[in-house]
Design a protein around this motif. Structure first.
Motif, mmCIF file in Angstrom:
data_model
loop_
_atom_site.group_PDB
_atom_site.id
_atom_site.type_symbol
_atom_site.label_atom_id
_atom_site.label_comp_id
_atom_site.label_asym_id
_atom_site.label_seq_id
_atom_site.Cartn_x
_atom_site.Cartn_y
_atom_site.Cartn_z
ATOM 1 N N GLU A 135 32.279 -23.626 46.931
ATOM 2 C CA GLU A 135 31.024 -22.909 47.080
ATOM 3 C C GLU A 135 30.434 -22.894 45.963
ATOM 4 O OE1 GLU A 135 33.897 -20.397 45.277
ATOM 5 O OE2 GLU A 135 34.241 -21.552 47.130
ATOM 6 N N GLY A 136 30.772 -23.695 44.909
ATOM 7 C CA GLY A 136 29.875 -23.647 43.597
ATOM 8 C C GLY A 136 30.245 -22.519 42.620
ATOM 9 N N LEU A 137 29.723 -22.747 41.472
ATOM 10 C CA LEU A 137 30.130 -21.585 40.500
ATOM 11 C C LEU A 137 29.153 -20.531 40.924
ATOM 12 C CD1 LEU A 137 30.570 -23.336 37.250
ATOM 13 C CD2 LEU A 137 32.195 -22.057 38.497
ATOM 14 N N LYS A 138 29.543 -19.283 40.725
ATOM 15 C CA LYS A 138 28.776 -18.012 40.855
ATOM 16 C C LYS A 138 27.655 -18.057 39.840
ATOM 17 C CE LYS A 138 32.325 -15.152 42.887
ATOM 18 N NZ LYS A 138 33.443 -14.828 42.657
ATOM 19 N N THR A 139 26.550 -18.010 40.323
ATOM 20 C CA THR A 139 25.552 -17.781 39.180
ATOM 21 C C THR A 139 25.026 -16.233 38.924
ATOM 22 O OG1 THR A 139 23.191 -18.153 38.655
ATOM 23 C CG2 THR A 139 23.607 -17.921 40.899
ATOM 24 N N ARG A 140 24.774 -15.976 37.480
ATOM 25 C CA ARG A 140 24.612 -14.519 37.440
ATOM 26 C C ARG A 140 22.979 -14.312 37.247
ATOM 27 N NH1 ARG A 140 29.134 -13.827 32.604
ATOM 28 N NH2 ARG A 140 27.412 -12.917 31.653
ATOM 29 N N ASN A 141 22.326 -15.401 37.468
ATOM 30 C CA ASN A 141 20.859 -14.998 37.699
ATOM 31 C C ASN A 141 20.467 -14.227 38.863
ATOM 32 O OD1 ASN A 141 20.869 -16.491 35.406
ATOM 33 N ND2 ASN A 141 20.371 -18.473 36.393
ATOM 34 N N TYR A 142 19.383 -13.559 38.756
ATOM 35 C CA TYR A 142 18.988 -12.576 39.858
ATOM 36 C C TYR A 142 17.942 -13.533 40.890
ATOM 37 C CZ TYR A 142 20.694 -8.889 36.960
ATOM 38 O OH TYR A 142 21.456 -8.151 36.189
ATOM 39 N N GLY A 168 16.016 4.182 39.517
ATOM 40 C CA GLY A 168 15.202 3.877 40.685
ATOM 41 C C GLY A 168 15.066 2.508 41.082
ATOM 42 N N LEU A 169 14.884 1.337 39.834
ATOM 43 C CA LEU A 169 14.841 0.106 40.005
ATOM 44 C C LEU A 169 16.007 -0.362 40.627
ATOM 45 C CD1 LEU A 169 12.946 -0.799 36.779
ATOM 46 C CD2 LEU A 169 12.231 -1.376 39.156
ATOM 47 N N ALA A 170 17.153 0.309 39.970
ATOM 48 C CA ALA A 170 18.540 -0.142 40.410
ATOM 49 C C ALA A 170 18.648 -0.232 41.914
ATOM 50 C CB ALA A 170 19.326 0.136 39.646
ATOM 51 N N ASN A 174 19.108 -3.065 44.779
ATOM 52 C CA ASN A 174 20.363 -3.170 44.770
ATOM 53 C C ASN A 174 21.350 -3.981 43.762
ATOM 54 O OD1 ASN A 174 22.755 -2.728 46.491
ATOM 55 N ND2 ASN A 174 22.561 -4.548 47.560
ATOM 56 N N LEU A 175 20.941 -3.323 42.576
ATOM 57 C CA LEU A 175 21.662 -3.659 41.285
ATOM 58 C C LEU A 175 22.338 -2.304 40.844
ATOM 59 C CD1 LEU A 175 18.673 -5.756 39.483
ATOM 60 C CD2 LEU A 175 20.829 -6.635 40.655
ATOM 61 N N GLN A 176 23.021 -2.623 39.603
ATOM 62 C CA GLN A 176 23.569 -1.335 38.829
ATOM 63 C C GLN A 176 22.765 -1.038 37.761
ATOM 64 O OE1 GLN A 176 26.826 -0.002 39.694
ATOM 65 N NE2 GLN A 176 26.575 -1.124 41.484
ATOM 66 N N PRO A 177 22.491 0.231 37.611
ATOM 67 C CA PRO A 177 21.744 0.822 36.680
ATOM 68 C C PRO A 177 21.838 0.088 35.128
ATOM 69 C CG PRO A 177 22.470 2.721 37.667
ATOM 70 C CD PRO A 177 23.296 1.555 38.169
ATOM 71 N N THR A 178 23.228 -0.365 34.843
ATOM 72 C CA THR A 178 23.489 -1.297 33.408
ATOM 73 C C THR A 178 22.728 -2.405 33.614
ATOM 74 O OG1 THR A 178 25.697 -1.717 34.359
ATOM 75 C CG2 THR A 178 25.555 0.035 32.906
ATOM 76 N N GLN A 179 22.788 -3.116 34.773
ATOM 77 C CA GLN A 179 22.078 -4.624 35.085
ATOM 78 C C GLN A 179 20.727 -4.446 34.598
ATOM 79 O OE1 GLN A 179 23.634 -4.861 38.922
ATOM 80 N NE2 GLN A 179 24.405 -7.310 38.422
ATOM 81 N N VAL A 180 20.166 -3.217 35.316
ATOM 82 C CA VAL A 180 18.762 -3.063 34.950
ATOM 83 C C VAL A 180 18.467 -3.057 33.528
ATOM 84 C CG1 VAL A 180 16.639 -1.844 35.479
ATOM 85 C CG2 VAL A 180 18.121 -2.313 37.310
ATOM 86 N N TYR A 181 19.160 -2.047 32.663
ATOM 87 C CA TYR A 181 19.089 -1.782 31.272
ATOM 88 C C TYR A 181 19.280 -3.240 30.676
ATOM 89 C CZ TYR A 181 20.311 0.166 26.841
ATOM 90 O OH TYR A 181 20.248 0.242 25.467
ATOM 91 N N ASN A 182 20.319 -3.709 30.866
ATOM 92 C CA ASN A 182 20.549 -5.326 30.200
ATOM 93 C C ASN A 182 19.389 -6.159 30.329
ATOM 94 O OD1 ASN A 182 22.848 -4.423 28.988
ATOM 95 N ND2 ASN A 182 24.261 -5.053 30.820
#
Length: 193
Positions: A135-142, A168-170, A174-182
């Motif tokens: 299925e290809g490598l998982k990409t970590r890009n949004y 609120g953005l998270a 549908n992201l984790q707050p830490t993902q938004v923070y990073n």
């Protein structure tokens, strides 16, 4: 070990080795140390028989074979073995693939340690084959949509959102707050440079 060798010899002309023999192979590979002469002898015996592909359905056998190849400095052979094997544990096979390439880089630079950045670069330069990652490598890009939303927020509202805004953005994307923070921390870093 002697029992295994005797069973292997007895069943070498069988189309498919008996399950008992395959299970014993996996068990022995699990128990023996990765650089022991006994393991090398065991791997040699399994890889020398006609029906070796059946042994390569067991993750313990695959791990042992790769370990022996790495120990002997046979990185290409270890990679070919991973491409050829039929073990179900694809994630572990990908980890083994990366480990082979880490070892290759460590030997080239004569070091026992790779930094996270060196490991990242090594993985980027040596992606696992399709046989290990169908299925290809998982990409970590949004997704483009998520990135556009974050860029718009950074441009129109703030590039340094507070905790409530990040949460609120998270929720909205549908992201984790830490993902938004990073993401915002990386965005600010990119803006500076």
């Amino acid at each position: 070990m002697k029992q295994f060798m005797a069973m292997l010899k007895k069943n070498e002309n069988e189309h498919r080795p008996p399950a008992k023999l395959l299970n014993l192979a996996g068990q022995l590979c699990q128990e023996l140390q990765s650089s022991s002469p006994s393991l090398e002898k065991l791997v040699e015996a399994m890889m020398g028989c006609k029906n070796k592909r059946y042994f390569l359905t067991n993750i313990h056998v695959v791990r042992a074979c790769v370990s022996v190849h790495i120990h002997k400095g046979q990185h290409d052979a270890a990679c070919r073995l991973l491409e050829y094997c039929k073990a179900e544990e694809k994630e572990e096979l990908v980890q083994l693939w990366h480990e082979i390439h880490y070892r290759r880089v460590m030997e080239k630079h004569q070091t026992d340690f790779l930094t996270p950045l060196q490991r990242f670069r090594c993985r980027k330069r040596n992606p696992p084959p399709v046989s290990l990652c169908p299925e290809g490598l998982k990409t970590r890009n949004y997704s483009e949509e998520v990135r556009q939303h974050l860029y718009r927020f950074a441009a129109e509202v703030t590039a340094n959102p507070d905790k409530k805004q990040r949460e609120g953005l998270a929720r909205d994307m549908n992201l984790q707050p830490t993902q938004v923070y990073n993401w915002f921390a990386n965005y600010r870093r990119r803006q500076k440079s």
